[in-house]
Scaffold this active site. Structure first.
Site, mmCIF file in Angstrom:
data_model
loop_
_atom_site.group_PDB
_atom_site.id
_atom_site.type_symbol
_atom_site.label_atom_id
_atom_site.label_comp_id
_atom_site.label_asym_id
_atom_site.label_seq_id
_atom_site.Cartn_x
_atom_site.Cartn_y
_atom_site.Cartn_z
ATOM 1 N N VAL A 283 0.835 -1.211 0.000
ATOM 2 C CA VAL A 283 0.000 0.000 0.000
ATOM 3 C C VAL A 283 0.872 1.264 0.000
ATOM 4 O O VAL A 283 0.630 2.197 -0.776
ATOM 5 C CB VAL A 283 -0.973 -0.001 1.207
ATOM 6 C CG1 VAL A 283 -1.807 1.275 1.219
ATOM 7 C CG2 VAL A 283 -1.891 -1.226 1.150
ATOM 8 N N LYS B 142 -6.320 -1.195 9.616
ATOM 9 C CA LYS B 142 -7.600 -1.471 10.300
ATOM 10 C C LYS B 142 -7.414 -2.000 11.710
ATOM 11 O O LYS B 142 -8.221 -1.752 12.596
ATOM 12 C CB LYS B 142 -8.461 -2.437 9.485
ATOM 13 C CG LYS B 142 -7.801 -3.750 9.133
ATOM 14 C CD LYS B 142 -7.607 -3.856 7.655
ATOM 15 C CE LYS B 142 -6.591 -4.920 7.344
ATOM 16 N NZ LYS B 142 -6.248 -4.998 5.961
ATOM 17 N N VAL C 18 -11.133 0.288 5.633
ATOM 18 C CA VAL C 18 -12.255 -0.620 5.336
ATOM 19 C C VAL C 18 -12.575 -0.526 3.857
ATOM 20 O O VAL C 18 -12.735 0.569 3.319
ATOM 21 C CB VAL C 18 -13.527 -0.244 6.135
ATOM 22 C CG1 VAL C 18 -14.648 -1.224 5.843
ATOM 23 C CG2 VAL C 18 -13.250 -0.170 7.619
ATOM 24 N N GLY D 107 -10.826 -1.086 1.154
ATOM 25 C CA GLY D 107 -9.806 -0.683 0.182
ATOM 26 C C GLY D 107 -10.219 0.574 -0.570
ATOM 27 O O GLY D 107 -10.368 1.646 0.012
ATOM 28 N N ILE E 44 -13.062 1.267 -1.916
ATOM 29 C CA ILE E 44 -14.497 1.607 -1.875
ATOM 30 C C ILE E 44 -14.703 2.788 -0.929
ATOM 31 O O ILE E 44 -14.305 2.713 0.225
ATOM 32 C CB ILE E 44 -15.346 0.419 -1.356
ATOM 33 C CG1 ILE E 44 -15.074 -0.850 -2.146
ATOM 34 C CG2 ILE E 44 -16.823 0.761 -1.359
ATOM 35 C CD1 ILE E 44 -15.732 -2.097 -1.552
ATOM 36 N N GLU F 101 -2.268 -14.329 2.784
ATOM 37 C CA GLU F 101 -0.913 -14.384 3.335
ATOM 38 C C GLU F 101 -0.497 -15.841 3.502
ATOM 39 O O GLU F 101 -1.339 -16.737 3.493
ATOM 40 C CB GLU F 101 -0.894 -13.728 4.732
ATOM 41 C CG GLU F 101 -1.381 -12.303 4.786
ATOM 42 C CD GLU F 101 -0.425 -11.329 4.130
ATOM 43 O OE1 GLU F 101 0.780 -11.609 4.143
ATOM 44 O OE2 GLU F 101 -0.895 -10.329 3.577
ATOM 45 N N ASP G 234 -9.848 -10.249 10.183
ATOM 46 C CA ASP G 234 -9.761 -9.059 9.336
ATOM 47 C C ASP G 234 -11.159 -8.447 9.144
ATOM 48 O O ASP G 234 -11.336 -7.229 9.299
ATOM 49 C CB ASP G 234 -9.138 -9.453 7.980
ATOM 50 C CG ASP G 234 -9.047 -8.285 7.019
ATOM 51 O OD1 ASP G 234 -8.188 -7.418 7.239
ATOM 52 O OD2 ASP G 234 -9.843 -8.232 6.068
ATOM 53 N N LYS H 95 -12.747 -4.687 10.560
ATOM 54 C CA LYS H 95 -13.413 -3.731 9.668
ATOM 55 C C LYS H 95 -14.837 -3.429 10.136
ATOM 56 O O LYS H 95 -15.272 -2.276 10.103
ATOM 57 C CB LYS H 95 -13.397 -4.267 8.241
ATOM 58 C CG LYS H 95 -11.977 -4.297 7.650
ATOM 59 C CD LYS H 95 -11.926 -5.088 6.363
ATOM 60 C CE LYS H 95 -10.537 -5.083 5.752
ATOM 61 N NZ LYS H 95 -10.397 -6.093 4.681
ATOM 62 N N GLY I 48 -5.717 -4.415 -2.393
ATOM 63 C CA GLY I 48 -4.834 -4.197 -3.547
ATOM 64 C C GLY I 48 -4.127 -2.864 -3.461
ATOM 65 O O GLY I 48 -4.599 -1.918 -2.819
HETATM 66 N N1 HSE Z 1 -6.407 -9.447 3.507
HETATM 67 C C1 HSE Z 1 -7.384 -8.437 3.221
HETATM 68 C C2 HSE Z 1 -8.437 -9.022 2.281
HETATM 69 C C3 HSE Z 1 -6.698 -7.258 2.611
HETATM 70 O O1 HSE Z 1 -8.253 -10.132 1.765
HETATM 71 O O2 HSE Z 1 -9.484 -8.416 2.100
HETATM 72 C C4 HSE Z 1 -7.447 -5.971 2.710
HETATM 73 O O3 HSE Z 1 -7.728 -5.571 4.009
#
Ligand code: HSE
Length: 412
Positions: free
Chosen positions: A11, A100, A127, A129, A131, A185, A196, A200, A298
């Site tokens: 990022v 986040k 939150v 990306g 959007i 990952e 994750d 968010k 992304g």
């Molecule tokens: N690992 C997260 C996803 C990345 O797959 O949405 C973005 O927060």
């Protein structure tokens, strides 16, 4: 005006690229005479980078430079990011983050410091990306009382579920594929176990309902338990399985927040959100249902949201934006088991018709689902909506019926 970027990963490097690529229009929109990158903080060396003269390994260089007014934090994690961001805000610099985990855990405290110091702490990229969702909630939908917010907030799990739904791929196979494509990952825990998405929805719920929602208080389930037979039963029911994070207002002092796999009706706007895309549905009392859709992760989509915050921070240098939430009381998050929902239940029965009779006697009518090639003794059904804890305790310990999976059924 000068900007620094901390963390030159996916990022952060996208942010630097965008600051240069769209430099002139960014300066114009920021209403400043100039908006220049002065430092990039990273412990690694980038000798071939076109920006190699900007790198520093010393955080204090940024902290102590009075010309740097806005700092972008794209390091991730909480330990260092929290320490650095706190120091920067206390030093009177605005901070923009995509982190986040940091906002979900420390948002209230950092927003308080920002308010005290009359600077901005902005996190549009944390939150969804690319959007737009934080500003739409706090500005465009500000006239609404928001009753509920729900969405597909994790691209990796949505990609895995899409592979399972459309290609009959096994979970492990789909996960491996997601890792090969760089979505998941090496250690996919935060994505596949729902953490994750949890972080968010905590941020979104804090914004929508005005009090900090801490991740530790949110009931969170991931998608590891979803089998291809669950996917097939969802299709027989008329929908798909999605990892849904949702928050709903009960009253001024209480909300429910959950993350978990859910049955979503085929006609729902969330059902058609496939691959790594995210979507967020906001239910306002004036606007009705509003859905935001796009690339939730992304390099460049996330950089787009970060740089928009940099522009906003530059425009508001002498004015703290009225933006934030209060801390929450201990019992603010209600027990998810008291939440009313229909449930999908899959189990095995020694004698199916006896099991159905016993289930009917305890929870009333059920809708039995059938799929081809199911084991002879498998029984899958949908209950009527009722408090989840009540359904679970009533169907527990039915003689000759063992439960293999339970999934919530959404009404959107
Ligand atoms: N690992 C997260 C996803 C990345 O797959 O949405 C973005 O927060």
């Amino acid at each position: 005006m000068f900007v620094a970027v901390m963390g030159y990963g996916t990022v952060g490097s996208g942010v630097v690229e965008l600051l240069y690529k769209n430099h002139d229009s960014i300066v114009k929109k920021s209403m400043q005479d100039s908006l220049e990158l002065k430092y990039i903080l990273d412990i690694r060396d980038f000798p071939n980078s076109p920006y190699k003269d900007k790198f520093t390994k010393d955080f204090n260089v940024i902290l102590n430079d009075p010309d740097v007014k806005i700092v972008v934090e794209t390091m991730g994690g909480v330990t260092f990011a929290y320490d650095f961001v706190k120091k920067l805000l206390l030093a009177g610099k605005s901070v923009v983050t995509s982190n986040k985990e940091l906002v979900a855990q420390k948002g209230y405290e950092l927003l308080c410091i920002a308010k005290e110091k009359n600077v901005n702490f902005l996190f549009e990229a944390s939150v969804g990306g690319g959007i737009p969702i934080i500003r739409p909630i706090t500005q465009c939908l500000a006239a609404n009382e928001i009753n509920e917010i729900a969405g597909i907030l994790n691209g990796t799990t949505n990609y895995i579920l899409t592979k399972m739904i459309t290609e009959n791929a096994y979970f492990d196979e789909a996960l491996k594929n997601a890792q090969e494509l760089g979505y998941a990952e090496k250690d996919p825990t935060a994505d596949v176990d729902g953490h994750d998405s949890c972080r968010k929805i905590c941020i979104l719920a804090s914004l929508c309902f005005g009090k900090h929602v801490y991740p530790d208080n949110v009931h969170t389930e991931g998608i590891r338990n979803i089998s291809l037979r669950d996917v097939a039963y969802a299709a027989a029911w008329g929908g798909v399985i999605k990892l849904i994070a949702s928050a709903k207002k009960i009253n001024e002092n209480s909300i429910t927040v959950t993350v978990g796999p859910s049955f979503v009706q085929a006609h729902s706007q969330l059902a058609g959100v496939d691959d790594v895309f995210n979507a967020i549905l906001v239910r306002g009392d004036a606007a009705g249902d509003v859905v935001f859709y796009g690339r939730g992760a992304g390099k460049m989509p996330t950089a787009s949201a970060v740089v928009a915050d940099v522009i906003d921070a530059a425009k508001h240098t002498l004015k703290k934006k009225n933006f934030g939430w209060d801390d929450a009381e201990e019992n603010y998050i209600a027990d998810y088991l008291k939440q009313t929902s229909a449930l999908y239940i899959r189990g095995t029965a020694d004698d199916k018709s006896e099991a159905v009779k016993a289930i009917n006697a305890r929870i009333g009518a059920i809708r039995i689902l059938n799929i081809a090639d199911a084991p002879e003794n498998e029984l899958a059904f949908i209950t009527n909506p009722a408090p989840e804890g009540e359904i679970r305790s009533k169907i527990n310990n039915i003689n000759g019926f063992g439960i293999n999976n339970i999934i919530r059924v959404t009404d959107y």
